[in-house]
Design an enzyme around this catalytic site. Structure first.
Site, PDB file in Angstrom:
ATOM      1  N   HIS A 181      -2.775   6.346   4.431  1.00  0.00           N
ATOM      2  CA  HIS A 181      -1.370   6.465   4.843  1.00  0.00           C
ATOM      3  C   HIS A 181      -0.771   7.786   4.345  1.00  0.00           C
ATOM      4  CE1 HIS A 181      -1.653   2.333   5.841  1.00  0.00           C
ATOM      5  NE2 HIS A 181      -0.996   1.779   4.837  1.00  0.00           N
TER       6      HIS A 181
ATOM      7  N   CYS B 292       0.809  -1.229   0.000  1.00  0.00           N
ATOM      8  CA  CYS B 292       0.000   0.000   0.000  1.00  0.00           C
ATOM      9  C   CYS B 292       0.846   1.286   0.000  1.00  0.00           C
ATOM     10  CB  CYS B 292      -0.970  -0.006   1.174  1.00  0.00           C
ATOM     11  SG  CYS B 292      -0.285  -0.655   2.703  1.00  0.00           S
TER      12      CYS B 292
HETATM   13  N1  LIG Z   1      -5.526  -3.532   4.662  1.00  0.00           N
HETATM   14  C1  LIG Z   1      -4.739  -2.972   3.761  1.00  0.00           C
HETATM   15  O1  LIG Z   1      -4.603  -1.728   3.691  1.00  0.00           O
HETATM   16  C2  LIG Z   1      -3.975  -3.821   2.788  1.00  0.00           C
HETATM   17  C3  LIG Z   1      -3.259  -3.149   1.795  1.00  0.00           C
HETATM   18  C4  LIG Z   1      -2.542  -3.875   0.850  1.00  0.00           C
HETATM   19  C5  LIG Z   1      -2.541  -5.252   0.925  1.00  0.00           C
HETATM   20  N2  LIG Z   1      -3.242  -5.903   1.901  1.00  0.00           N
HETATM   21  C6  LIG Z   1      -3.190  -7.375   1.900  1.00  0.00           C
HETATM   22  O2  LIG Z   1      -4.472  -7.925   1.589  1.00  0.00           O
HETATM   23  C7  LIG Z   1      -4.661  -9.145   2.294  1.00  0.00           C
HETATM   24  C8  LIG Z   1      -5.927  -9.057   3.124  1.00  0.00           C
HETATM   25  O3  LIG Z   1      -5.852  -7.932   3.973  1.00  0.00           O
HETATM   26  P1  LIG Z   1      -7.116  -7.367   4.786  1.00  0.00           P
HETATM   27  O4  LIG Z   1      -6.609  -6.101   5.363  1.00  0.00           O
HETATM   28  O5  LIG Z   1      -8.346  -7.348   3.939  1.00  0.00           O
HETATM   29  O6  LIG Z   1      -7.261  -8.509   5.917  1.00  0.00           O
HETATM   30  P2  LIG Z   1      -8.548  -8.954   6.761  1.00  0.00           P
HETATM   31  O7  LIG Z   1      -9.475  -7.815   6.940  1.00  0.00           O
HETATM   32  O8  LIG Z   1      -8.002  -9.634   7.956  1.00  0.00           O
HETATM   33  O9  LIG Z   1      -9.281 -10.053   5.815  1.00  0.00           O
HETATM   34  C9  LIG Z   1      -8.746 -11.324   5.525  1.00  0.00           C
HETATM   35  C10 LIG Z   1      -9.668 -12.080   4.575  1.00  0.00           C
HETATM   36  O10 LIG Z   1      -9.065 -13.347   4.234  1.00  0.00           O
HETATM   37  C11 LIG Z   1     -10.023 -14.371   4.434  1.00  0.00           C
HETATM   38  N3  LIG Z   1      -9.384 -15.668   4.692  1.00  0.00           N
HETATM   39  C12 LIG Z   1      -8.611 -16.026   5.740  1.00  0.00           C
HETATM   40  N4  LIG Z   1      -8.211 -17.316   5.605  1.00  0.00           N
HETATM   41  C13 LIG Z   1      -8.756 -17.775   4.447  1.00  0.00           C
HETATM   42  C14 LIG Z   1      -8.732 -19.027   3.769  1.00  0.00           C
HETATM   43  N5  LIG Z   1      -8.068 -20.075   4.250  1.00  0.00           N
HETATM   44  N6  LIG Z   1      -9.419 -19.154   2.601  1.00  0.00           N
HETATM   45  C15 LIG Z   1     -10.114 -18.083   2.091  1.00  0.00           C
HETATM   46  N7  LIG Z   1     -10.176 -16.871   2.698  1.00  0.00           N
HETATM   47  C16 LIG Z   1      -9.506 -16.727   3.871  1.00  0.00           C
HETATM   48  C17 LIG Z   1     -10.848 -13.878   5.621  1.00  0.00           C
HETATM   49  O11 LIG Z   1     -12.055 -14.593   5.736  1.00  0.00           O
HETATM   50  P3  LIG Z   1     -12.861 -14.638   7.159  1.00  0.00           P
HETATM   51  O12 LIG Z   1     -13.622 -13.339   7.253  1.00  0.00           O
HETATM   52  O13 LIG Z   1     -13.740 -15.823   6.976  1.00  0.00           O
HETATM   53  O14 LIG Z   1     -11.831 -14.803   8.238  1.00  0.00           O
HETATM   54  C18 LIG Z   1     -11.041 -12.429   5.187  1.00  0.00           C
HETATM   55  O15 LIG Z   1     -12.024 -12.371   4.165  1.00  0.00           O
HETATM   56  C19 LIG Z   1      -3.381  -9.365   3.107  1.00  0.00           C
HETATM   57  O16 LIG Z   1      -2.511 -10.185   2.346  1.00  0.00           O
HETATM   58  C20 LIG Z   1      -2.812  -7.975   3.245  1.00  0.00           C
HETATM   59  O17 LIG Z   1      -1.412  -7.979   3.429  1.00  0.00           O
HETATM   60  C21 LIG Z   1      -3.971  -5.211   2.825  1.00  0.00           C
END
Ligand SMILES: NC(=O)c1ccc[n+]([C@@H]2O[C@H](COP(=O)([O-])OP(=O)(O)OC[C@H]3O[C@@H](n4cnc5c(N)ncnc54)[C@H](OP(=O)(O)O)[C@@H]3O)[C@@H](O)[C@H]2O)c1
Length: 341
Positions: A236, A129
Site C-alpha cells: 500500500h 494495514c
Molecule cells: N490481506 C491483508 O493485507 C490484511 C491486512 C491486515 C489484516 N488482515 C485481516 O486478516 C484476516 C485474514 O485476511 P486474509 O487476507 O488472509 O484473508 P483470506 O486470504 O481470505 O484468508 C482467510 C483465512 O481464514 C480461514 N477461515 C475462514 N473461516 C474460518 C473458520 N470458520 N475457522 C477457521 N479458519 C477460517 C480461511 O480458511 P480456508 O482457506 O479454509 O477458507 C483462510 O485460511 C482478516 O480479518 C483481514 O481483515 C488482512
C-alpha cells in the site's frame, strides 16, 4: 532457548501463509505448531520448516497447550475464538478489526507501543494495514515536532482484500468477468474500501482515524482519511499531509525518520528515488519519501510512505510483537536465574 507452542488460525489464507513464512524467516523458537482453517480445508496440509502439518477445524480445548495464537481468519472467527484461546492460556495476536478499539485490548505496532500490552488483557490487536505503516512513519515526527493534524490518502493494493481481492484482480487482468470489486480493478482505482457510513466516510477510513489516535495516545488528534483501492498486487501507498505544533524542516524530518527503527528513507526524487510498491513488496520496512514542505499551511509536511500490507501491514507486525514478548520473557528468565544462583 526455550521453545514455545504456536497456533495459527486462518493458516491457509494470504496473511496466514505469510505468518508461517515470517515465523520461519525470523527463526521463532517454535515447539508444537497447530494450524487451523475452515471446514473446507480440513484434511489438507501445509509445510513449516520442511515439516507437514494438517489443517484442523477449531474445537473447544484446542488452545490448551498453546503459548501464542496468531489469528487471521476474519472478524467473526476472532470474536468467537479469540477469547476462547485467551481463556485456554494462549497469548492471542489478532489481525481482524474486532478487538482493535476495545478498551481492554492493546493495539500494537511493536516499534512504538509494545508496553501497552502490560496493562491490558492477553488478547492483543494488530492494527489495520494502512494504519501500521502510517503511524510508524508518524511516530518519530510526533516525538520531535508534535502533530496537530493529519490528512491521509491511501493507494491500497488488492491483496489487502485477501485471496478474493487478488483472484479478482488476476481474473480481470486476463479479461475474465469480475465480481468481488464493484468495478474492473485491472482498469481503474476504486474509492471504496469496506462499508460506508451516513457521514460519507468508509469503515476503512474510520479505522485509520481511530486506530492512529489509539496507538499514538492522542485521543483528540484531528485526522481525516480517504481510502482508495488501486490495481497493484502488493504494498500500500499512503500520502500524508501532516501539520505540527513546533517548527519543522524537511531536513529535520528526514533525520528523525532515518534514525527510527523499521523505517527506510528513500528521498531523492530527481534521481527517481522514492518509495514504490515493487521495492516494498516482500520486505518489512516502511519506506518513506517525497518529503517536502506543505506550502498551503504554516507548519506542515507532505510525506509518502509505502509498505508490504501482508507483511508489515499484517503478518510481520504480529510476528514482531511475539518476538519482542519472547525476548522479554527470556530476559526475565535469565535475570531470575542470575539472581538465584
Ligand atoms: N490481506 C491483508 O493485507 C490484511 C491486512 C491486515 C489484516 N488482515 C485481516 O486478516 C484476516 C485474514 O485476511 P486474509 O487476507 O488472509 O484473508 P483470506 O486470504 O481470505 O484468508 C482467510 C483465512 O481464514 C480461514 N477461515 C475462514 N473461516 C474460518 C473458520 N470458520 N475457522 C477457521 N479458519 C477460517 C480461511 O480458511 P480456508 O482457506 O479454509 O477458507 C483462510 O485460511 C482478516 O480479518 C483481514 O481483515 C488482512
Amino acid at each position: 532457548m526455550q521453545k514455545y507452542n504456536f497456533a495459527v488460525v486462518g493458516a491457509s489464507g494470504l496473511v496466514g501463509r505469510t505468518f508461517l513464512k515470517v515465523m520461519e524467516e525470523y527463526d521463532l523458537p517454535v515447539g508444537k505448531l497447530r494450524l487451523f482453517a475452515s471446514e473446507k480445508s480440513e484434511g489438507k496440509t501445509m509445510t513449516f520448516k520442511g515439516q507437514e502439518y494438517p489443517l484442523e477445524v477449531l474445537k473447544k480445548g484446542c488452545f490448551l497447550d498453546t503459548d501464542y495464537a496468531l489469528f487471521s481468519a476474519g472478524g467473526s472467527v476472532s470474536k468467537e475464538w479469540g477469547p476462547v484461546a485467551e481463556q485456554e492460556g494462549a497469548l492471542v495476536v489478532d489481525n481482524s478489526s474486532t478487538w482493535r478499539m476495545d478498551e481492554s485490548c492493546a493495539l500494537v505496532v511493536p516499534e512504538i507501543n509494545i508496553d501497552d500490552i502490560k496493562s491490558k488483557r492477553r488478547l492483543v490487536a494488530n492494527p489495520n494495514c494502512s494504519t501500521i505503516q502510517s503511524v510508524l512513519a508518524l511516530k518519530p515526527l510526533e516525538d520531535a515536532f508534535k502533530i496537530t493534524r493529519i490528512n491521509y490518502s491511501t493507494y491500497q493494493a488488492v491483496s489487502g482484500s485477501g485471496k478474493k481481492g487478488l483472484n479478482d484482480w488476476e481474473g480481470a487482468e486476463k479479461g475474465q468477468p469480475t465480481g468481488f470489486y464493484p468495478y474492473d480493478i485491472s482498469r481503474t482505482c476504486i474509492p471504496e474500501i469496506d462499508v460506508f457510513f451516513d457521514d460519507g466516510y468508509s469503515k476503512e477510513e474510520k479505522k485509520m482515524i481511530e486506530e492512529t489516535r489509539k496507538i499514538l495516545h492522542r485521543p483528540d488528534l484531528r485526522i481525516s482519511a480517504t481510502c482508495i483501492r488501486v490495481p497493484v498486487p502488493v504494498a500500500h501507498g499512503v500520502m500524508m499531509e501532516v501539520e505540527f505544533e513546533k517548527p519543522v524542516t524537511v531536513e529535520g524530518a528526514r533525520r528523525v525518520l532515518a534514525a527510527y527503527p523499521g523505517i527506510k528513507v528513500l528521498d531523492d526524487p530527481k534521481n527517481h528515488i522514492y518509495p514504490v510498491s515493487t521495492i516494498a513488496a516482500g520486505n518489512d520496512y516502511v519506506y518513506v519519501g517525497r518529503i517536502r514542505k506543505d506550502t498551503s499551511v504554516d507548519n506542515g509536511l507532505l510525506i509518502y510512505c509505502v509498505a508490504d500490507n501482508v507483511r508489515k501491514g499484517a503478518a510481520a507486525n504480529a510476528v514482531q510483537i511475539v518476538k519482542k514478548l519472547i525476548e522479554e520473557h527470556e530476559e526475565l528468565i535469565a535475570y531470575n536465574e542470575k539472581k538465584e544462583g
